[in-house]
Design an enzyme around this catalytic site. Structure first.
Site, PDB file in Angstrom:
ATOM      1  N   ASN A  40      -2.781   0.586   1.272  1.00 19.33           N
ATOM      2  CA  ASN A  40      -1.475   0.760   0.623  1.00 19.33           C
ATOM      3  C   ASN A  40      -1.398  -0.093  -0.642  1.00 19.33           C
ATOM      4  O   ASN A  40      -0.302  -0.366  -1.133  1.00 19.33           O
ATOM      5  CB  ASN A  40      -0.313   0.346   1.530  1.00 19.33           C
ATOM      6  CG  ASN A  40      -0.469   0.830   2.933  1.00 19.33           C
ATOM      7  OD1 ASN A  40      -0.998   0.100   3.745  1.00 19.33           O
ATOM      8  ND2 ASN A  40      -0.007   2.018   3.227  1.00 19.33           N
ATOM      9  N   ASP A  57       3.638   3.000  -0.936  1.00 15.29           N
ATOM     10  CA  ASP A  57       3.986   3.567   0.382  1.00 15.29           C
ATOM     11  C   ASP A  57       5.011   2.712   1.130  1.00 15.29           C
ATOM     12  O   ASP A  57       4.652   1.825   1.910  1.00 15.29           O
ATOM     13  CB  ASP A  57       2.743   3.768   1.247  1.00 15.29           C
ATOM     14  CG  ASP A  57       1.830   4.849   0.697  1.00 15.29           C
ATOM     15  OD1 ASP A  57       2.314   5.678  -0.101  1.00 15.29           O
ATOM     16  OD2 ASP A  57       0.637   4.873   1.050  1.00 15.29           O
ATOM     17  N   VAL A  63       0.868  13.940  -2.179  1.00 10.78           N
ATOM     18  CA  VAL A  63       1.133  13.447  -3.530  1.00 10.78           C
ATOM     19  C   VAL A  63       0.346  14.286  -4.528  1.00 10.78           C
ATOM     20  O   VAL A  63      -0.839  14.566  -4.319  1.00 10.78           O
ATOM     21  CB  VAL A  63       0.749  11.954  -3.660  1.00 10.78           C
ATOM     22  CG1 VAL A  63       1.082  11.448  -5.067  1.00 10.78           C
ATOM     23  CG2 VAL A  63       1.459  11.115  -2.609  1.00 10.78           C
ATOM     24  N   GLY A 104      -1.305  12.429   3.126  1.00 17.31           N
ATOM     25  CA  GLY A 104      -1.337  11.461   4.214  1.00 17.31           C
ATOM     26  C   GLY A 104      -0.438  11.869   5.349  1.00 17.31           C
ATOM     27  O   GLY A 104       0.067  12.989   5.415  1.00 17.31           O
ATOM     28  N   LYS A 105      -0.216  10.922   6.267  1.00 22.79           N
ATOM     29  CA  LYS A 105       0.555  11.202   7.471  1.00 22.79           C
ATOM     30  C   LYS A 105       2.024  11.437   7.170  1.00 22.79           C
ATOM     31  O   LYS A 105       2.726  12.085   7.945  1.00 22.79           O
ATOM     32  CB  LYS A 105       0.415  10.032   8.448  1.00 22.79           C
ATOM     33  CG  LYS A 105       0.856   8.683   7.868  1.00 22.79           C
ATOM     34  CD  LYS A 105       0.408   7.545   8.753  1.00 22.79           C
ATOM     35  CE  LYS A 105       0.746   6.198   8.119  1.00 22.79           C
ATOM     36  NZ  LYS A 105       0.219   5.074   8.910  1.00 22.79           N
ATOM     37  N   GLU A 106       2.502  10.921   6.027  1.00 28.23           N
ATOM     38  CA  GLU A 106       3.919  11.022   5.701  1.00 28.23           C
ATOM     39  C   GLU A 106       4.223  11.989   4.572  1.00 28.23           C
ATOM     40  O   GLU A 106       5.325  12.529   4.509  1.00 28.23           O
ATOM     41  CB  GLU A 106       4.454   9.642   5.309  1.00 28.23           C
ATOM     42  CG  GLU A 106       4.543   8.663   6.460  1.00 28.23           C
ATOM     43  CD  GLU A 106       5.554   9.103   7.499  1.00 28.23           C
ATOM     44  OE1 GLU A 106       6.727   9.288   7.156  1.00 28.23           O
ATOM     45  OE2 GLU A 106       5.155   9.284   8.649  1.00 28.23           O
ATOM     46  N   ALA A 107       3.272  12.188   3.665  1.00 25.04           N
ATOM     47  CA  ALA A 107       3.592  12.956   2.460  1.00 25.04           C
ATOM     48  C   ALA A 107       2.323  13.453   1.787  1.00 25.04           C
ATOM     49  O   ALA A 107       1.211  12.984   2.071  1.00 25.04           O
ATOM     50  CB  ALA A 107       4.384  12.080   1.488  1.00 25.04           C
ATOM     51  N   ASP A 166       3.642  -1.765   6.961  1.00 22.45           N
ATOM     52  CA  ASP A 166       2.369  -1.061   7.171  1.00 22.45           C
ATOM     53  C   ASP A 166       1.386  -1.428   6.073  1.00 22.45           C
ATOM     54  O   ASP A 166       0.587  -0.609   5.625  1.00 22.45           O
ATOM     55  CB  ASP A 166       2.613   0.452   7.192  1.00 22.45           C
ATOM     56  CG  ASP A 166       1.424   1.243   7.718  1.00 22.45           C
ATOM     57  OD1 ASP A 166       0.700   0.718   8.590  1.00 22.45           O
ATOM     58  OD2 ASP A 166       1.219   2.383   7.261  1.00 22.45           O
ATOM     59  N   GLU A 226       5.665   6.680 -11.284  1.00 23.27           N
ATOM     60  CA  GLU A 226       4.517   6.311 -12.111  1.00 23.27           C
ATOM     61  C   GLU A 226       3.208   6.623 -11.392  1.00 23.27           C
ATOM     62  O   GLU A 226       3.052   6.376 -10.197  1.00 23.27           O
ATOM     63  CB  GLU A 226       4.599   4.814 -12.403  1.00 23.27           C
ATOM     64  CG  GLU A 226       3.396   4.215 -13.088  1.00 23.27           C
ATOM     65  CD  GLU A 226       3.449   2.702 -13.120  1.00 23.27           C
ATOM     66  OE1 GLU A 226       2.528   2.096 -13.698  1.00 23.27           O
ATOM     67  OE2 GLU A 226       4.405   2.125 -12.570  1.00 23.27           O
ATOM     68  N   VAL A 247      -0.281   5.312 -11.010  1.00 20.59           N
ATOM     69  CA  VAL A 247      -1.042   4.088 -11.256  1.00 20.59           C
ATOM     70  C   VAL A 247      -2.484   4.479 -11.572  1.00 20.59           C
ATOM     71  O   VAL A 247      -3.128   5.213 -10.811  1.00 20.59           O
ATOM     72  CB  VAL A 247      -0.997   3.150 -10.041  1.00 20.59           C
ATOM     73  CG1 VAL A 247      -1.779   1.863 -10.330  1.00 20.59           C
ATOM     74  CG2 VAL A 247       0.453   2.831  -9.680  1.00 20.59           C
TER      75      VAL A 247
END
Length: 284
Positions: A173, A185, A31, A26-29, A168, A122, A124
């Protein structure tokens, strides 16, 4: 898969044993699904400031506590050291928020630690053990939509009572696990008491959820949970177990009711645009 360079230190230190596959970027990270012993977890690798596309960091960071006076001065002066510290604080924010919100009873992924700039937490999953879908990717009955809305509003209240606002929050999210929705997030989490835009962000969060779940339960669109909980919060009367009605009588001298309702409609349209964008990416 080949181990990303950013995750190799975690393998070297024995935090994880292997990287299974990418989960999302995504825009931040970015995963990744990782294995630690017999458990499958996820590892969130934060992107450097120069790579990130999130453009409103200053607004979200207002009111956040900085760990030391030296760091605060450096950040305020925007020195090289200050920018480095600001980046570190940004990345630490989600870690701190997860531990705080888990303790407050909010449904968020369990954090397992923060190592070499990577958050291990975790994974999910759904009832079959696969990565849980986002709320915007599932079909719901009217009863399910109402139940999910009730759970998520309660989680927003618990966040607010902990002094935090997601900032956000939307159907993208929120993951849907076997026991219901899980909020994810938090790097942009907002200080409820220290940010001048806190009320606006809270209402936007609640309106986003209402617009999304209102597609399945239209009566939710006539509720005012965000306004109700903020009024109680300002009055010092909001508790984690406060029962909300969704009813609110605003002071029409100060509040443009049409604008508030327009905000809900805008949130609905934004959710649709995001979904169309994701579908277009999947087709490419």
């Amino acid at each position: 898969m080949k181990t990303p360079e950013t995750l190799q230190p975690l393998i070297d230190d024995g935090v994880i044993d292997a990287v299974v596959r990418p989960l999302k970027s995504g825009k931040e990270a970015a995963v990744y699904v990782v294995r630690a012993g017999d458990e499958v977890r996820c590892a969130k690798v934060y992107k450097d400031m120069a790579q990130r596309s999130f453009k409103q960091r200053v607004q979200y960071q207002e009111g956040r506590k900085v760990r030391g006076s030296r760091e605060a001065r450096a950040i305020g002066k925007a020195t090289r050291y200050g920018r480095k510290q600001q980046e570190a604080e940004w990345k630490n924010t989600e870690v701190d928020a997860l531990y705080q919100l888990r303790a407050a009873g909010v449904r968020v992924p369990e954090p397992y630690g923060y190592f070499h700039g990577v958050l291990v937490m975790e994974l999910v999953t759904d009832a079959d053990g696969h990565s849980a879908p986002r709320l915007g990717e599932v079909e719901l009955t009217e009863a399910q939509a109402r139940a999910f809305h009730r759970v998520l509003v309660r989680d927003v209240v618990r966040m607010l009572c902990s002094g935090l606002i997601h900032g956000d929050l939307s159907e993208y999210n929120v993951l849907v696990g076997p026991d219901g929705p899980v909020v994810i997030d938090f790097p942009q989490v907002v200080s409820a008491a220290g940010n001048n835009a806190a009320r606006t962000m809270l209402l936007r969060d609640v309106n986003n959820l209402t617009a999304s779940l209102g597609r399945w339960a239209p009566d939710l669109l006539d509720t005012w949970f965000g306004e109700e909980m903020w009024a109680l919060f300002e009055a010092g009367a909001l508790q984690p177990d406060t029962e909300l009605s969704g009813e609110f009588t605003p002071d029409e001298r100060d509040v443009d009711l049409d604008s508030v309702r327009d905000a809900i409609n805008d949130a609905r349209e934004l959710a649709l645009i995001r979904q169309q964008g994701r579908e277009a990416q999947d087709e490419d």
